[in-house]
Motif scaffolding. Structure first.
Motif, short mmCIF file in Angstrom:
data_model
loop_
_atom_site.label_atom_id
_atom_site.label_comp_id
_atom_site.label_asym_id
_atom_site.label_seq_id
_atom_site.Cartn_x
_atom_site.Cartn_y
_atom_site.Cartn_z
N THR A 1 36.00 42.23 41.96
CA THR A 1 35.22 40.76 42.23
C THR A 1 34.87 40.42 41.18
O THR A 1 35.48 39.53 40.62
CB THR A 1 34.11 40.82 43.34
OG1 THR A 1 34.57 40.71 44.77
CG2 THR A 1 33.45 39.61 43.26
N THR A 2 35.04 41.42 40.40
CA THR A 2 34.42 41.26 39.03
C THR A 2 35.72 40.98 38.25
O THR A 2 35.30 40.29 37.39
CB THR A 2 33.97 43.06 38.68
OG1 THR A 2 32.66 42.74 39.22
CG2 THR A 2 33.39 42.64 36.90
N LYS A 3 36.97 41.55 38.39
CA LYS A 3 37.89 41.11 37.92
C LYS A 3 38.66 39.61 37.74
O LYS A 3 38.53 39.18 36.90
CB LYS A 3 38.70 42.42 38.15
CG LYS A 3 38.76 43.75 37.14
CD LYS A 3 40.22 44.43 37.89
CE LYS A 3 40.13 45.99 36.55
NZ LYS A 3 41.18 46.82 37.39
N ALA A 4 38.09 39.62 39.44
CA ALA A 4 38.57 37.61 39.18
C ALA A 4 37.78 36.58 38.67
O ALA A 4 37.78 35.87 37.97
CB ALA A 4 38.22 38.38 41.08
N THR B 1 38.92 37.22 35.32
CA THR B 1 39.92 36.29 34.37
C THR B 1 39.74 34.81 35.17
O THR B 1 40.98 33.78 34.84
CB THR B 1 41.10 36.81 35.77
OG1 THR B 1 40.92 36.65 36.73
CG2 THR B 1 40.93 38.49 34.68
N ALA B 2 39.11 34.02 35.73
CA ALA B 2 38.17 32.55 36.11
C ALA B 2 38.24 31.79 35.00
O ALA B 2 37.42 32.50 34.49
CB ALA B 2 38.18 32.88 37.53
N ALA C 1 31.56 45.04 31.05
CA ALA C 1 32.39 44.34 30.90
C ALA C 1 32.57 43.44 31.24
O ALA C 1 33.32 42.20 30.20
CB ALA C 1 33.58 44.20 32.64
N ARG C 2 31.60 42.42 31.89
CA ARG C 2 31.05 41.11 31.53
C ARG C 2 31.06 40.56 30.50
O ARG C 2 32.00 39.36 29.44
CB ARG C 2 30.25 40.45 32.67
CG ARG C 2 29.83 38.93 32.19
CD ARG C 2 28.73 39.09 33.66
NE ARG C 2 27.77 38.47 33.08
CZ ARG C 2 26.45 38.91 34.22
NH1 ARG C 2 26.49 37.89 34.56
NH2 ARG C 2 25.65 38.71 33.12
N LEU D 1 39.32 41.27 27.33
CA LEU D 1 39.36 41.42 28.93
C LEU D 1 40.13 42.74 28.86
O LEU D 1 40.12 43.22 29.71
CB LEU D 1 40.64 39.74 29.20
CG LEU D 1 40.48 39.81 30.50
CD1 LEU D 1 39.12 40.04 31.37
CD2 LEU D 1 41.36 38.91 31.17
N GLU D 2 40.77 42.88 28.45
CA GLU D 2 42.19 44.47 28.39
C GLU D 2 40.37 44.80 28.18
O GLU D 2 40.62 46.31 28.97
CB GLU D 2 42.79 44.48 27.22
CG GLU D 2 44.03 45.67 27.11
CD GLU D 2 44.30 46.02 26.09
OE1 GLU D 2 44.49 47.15 25.40
OE2 GLU D 2 45.04 44.53 25.72
#
Length: 153
Positions: free
Chosen positions: A146-149, A152-153, A104-105, A113-114
């Motif tokens: 946490t990973t999603k946050a 998106t940061a 994902a990263r 990001l999708e």
């Protein structure tokens, strides 16, 4: 499998010149035996290595070189690790968790990001079955959130 390959797996990948022949063997496994069950571990080591930067210090410590991440190559390898593992014939569930979050990263670094969120959502669904204790599911959900946050940061 030899000592060098074991070191590379334990380190989560390495560009160290002293492990070059170990990396060559892992690449050979991927290229010539890509469907063999062991290939998933070679792909994991290579994918994790591609996904992060690598710093190298010259022997006299006067020069630092940095190899930036190669998200495209990381995605190529880690996608295969996750796919095979989600089907039950790859890495263990803890390693699947790590590989999926790193995938994902890499997707996010490529600007997708999708796809990153899609991979993380599949991870939550994988762990959301009755086969896993509720505290495990909660821990994975927290890690995914946490990973999603961070992405998106």
């Amino acid at each position: 499998m030899g000592e060098e390959q074991g070191k590379i797996l334990a380190l989560g990948g390495s560009d160290s010149p002293s492990l070059r022949s170990g990396n060559d063997v892992l690449q050979e496994v991927i290229e010539q035996h890509g469907t063999h069950p062991f290939a998933v571990y070679a792909r994991l080591a290579k994918g994790l290595d591609f996904e992060h930067e690598f710093k190298s210090l010259s022997p006299d410590k006067s020069e630092l070189t940095v190899r930036p991440p190669d998200p495209k190559s990381g995605i190529e390898q880690l996608t295969q690790v996750v796919k095979v593992s989600e089907q039950g014939s790859g890495v263990d569930n803890l390693t699947l968790n790590l590989a999926t979050r790193r995938l994902a990263r890499a997707d996010a670094r490529q600007g997708d990001l999708e796809e990153a969120n899609s991979a993380l959502d599949r991870l939550v669904r994988h762990f959301g079955t009755p086969a896993f204790k509720p505290y495990v599911v909660d821990a994975v959900r927290d890690q995914v959130d946490t990973t999603k946050a961070r992405l998106t940061a």
